[in-house]
Motif scaffolding. Sequence first.
Motif, PDB file in Angstrom:
ATOM      1  N   ASP A 227      36.859  39.395  41.964  1.00  0.00           N
ATOM      2  CA  ASP A 227      37.580  40.583  41.515  1.00  0.00           C
ATOM      3  C   ASP A 227      36.600  41.727  41.268  1.00  0.00           C
ATOM      4  O   ASP A 227      35.407  41.495  40.997  1.00  0.00           O
ATOM      5  CB  ASP A 227      38.363  40.274  40.231  1.00  0.00           C
ATOM      6  CG  ASP A 227      39.431  41.309  39.937  1.00  0.00           C
ATOM      7  OD1 ASP A 227      39.880  42.012  40.869  1.00  0.00           O
ATOM      8  OD2 ASP A 227      39.826  41.430  38.765  1.00  0.00           O
TER       9      ASP A 227
ATOM     10  N   HIS B  88      36.708  45.745  39.301  1.00  0.00           N
ATOM     11  CA  HIS B  88      37.429  46.838  38.638  1.00  0.00           C
ATOM     12  C   HIS B  88      36.512  48.040  38.512  1.00  0.00           C
ATOM     13  O   HIS B  88      35.289  47.902  38.397  1.00  0.00           O
ATOM     14  CB  HIS B  88      37.930  46.428  37.250  1.00  0.00           C
ATOM     15  CG  HIS B  88      39.180  45.616  37.301  1.00  0.00           C
ATOM     16  ND1 HIS B  88      40.413  46.115  36.962  1.00  0.00           N
ATOM     17  CD2 HIS B  88      39.374  44.329  37.663  1.00  0.00           C
ATOM     18  CE1 HIS B  88      41.317  45.163  37.109  1.00  0.00           C
ATOM     19  NE2 HIS B  88      40.713  44.062  37.527  1.00  0.00           N
TER      20      HIS B  88
ATOM     21  N   HIS C 173      39.941  37.598  35.415  1.00  0.00           N
ATOM     22  CA  HIS C 173      40.777  37.638  36.620  1.00  0.00           C
ATOM     23  C   HIS C 173      40.184  36.767  37.728  1.00  0.00           C
ATOM     24  O   HIS C 173      40.924  36.070  38.441  1.00  0.00           O
ATOM     25  CB  HIS C 173      40.937  39.083  37.119  1.00  0.00           C
ATOM     26  CG  HIS C 173      41.665  39.968  36.154  1.00  0.00           C
ATOM     27  ND1 HIS C 173      41.876  41.304  36.372  1.00  0.00           N
ATOM     28  CD2 HIS C 173      42.225  39.690  34.938  1.00  0.00           C
ATOM     29  CE1 HIS C 173      42.545  41.820  35.344  1.00  0.00           C
ATOM     30  NE2 HIS C 173      42.749  40.859  34.455  1.00  0.00           N
TER      31      HIS C 173
HETATM   32 ZN    ZN Z   1      41.511  42.262  38.129  1.00  0.00          ZN
END
Ligand code: ZN
Length: 160
Positions: free
Chosen positions: A9, A11, A43
């Motif tokens: 993941d 961000h 995540h």
């Molecule tokens: Zn995420």
Amino acid sequence: MIRTGIGYDVHRLAQGRKLILGGVNIPFELGLLGHSDGDVLIHAIADALLGAMGKRDIGFFFPNSDPKWKDVSSLVFLEEIGQILFKEKWRIENIDSIVICERPKLSPFIEEMKQKVSSSLGIDLALVGIKATTNEKLGFIGRQEGIAAFASCLISKGID
Ligand SMILES: [Zn+2]
């Protein structure tokens, strides 16, 4: 039966957001954008566990179109996934993960992150690996535009 899973993941970092990694609130001038708290490490771990069970990803289970998940702690996702594993009789053998983050220095927070992850899943602390590295100032991570995380896991059932 044993299964492995992988999760990844990213961000984006932005002003006016808290930096939450591994469920820990880390003092920093920037935080991660996201519908939830933007906890990129949680995540990645969540996706590894879901993938190991052969299930769809975190966005399928906790859609960002659902106001129920707005600004929620991502540890809630992990608790729910822990319940799915338990119901389907999966046992977590181990989780390993790595956060790639230029700043701030994460090593003082790793133990607390491991505690949050293990307690959210109801597993032993020693089954959770969390590591942190920088990107040697290269690319979007090096420019502090974002933070990425990788995770893998091994789960089993029917083995004593
Ligand atoms: Zn995420």
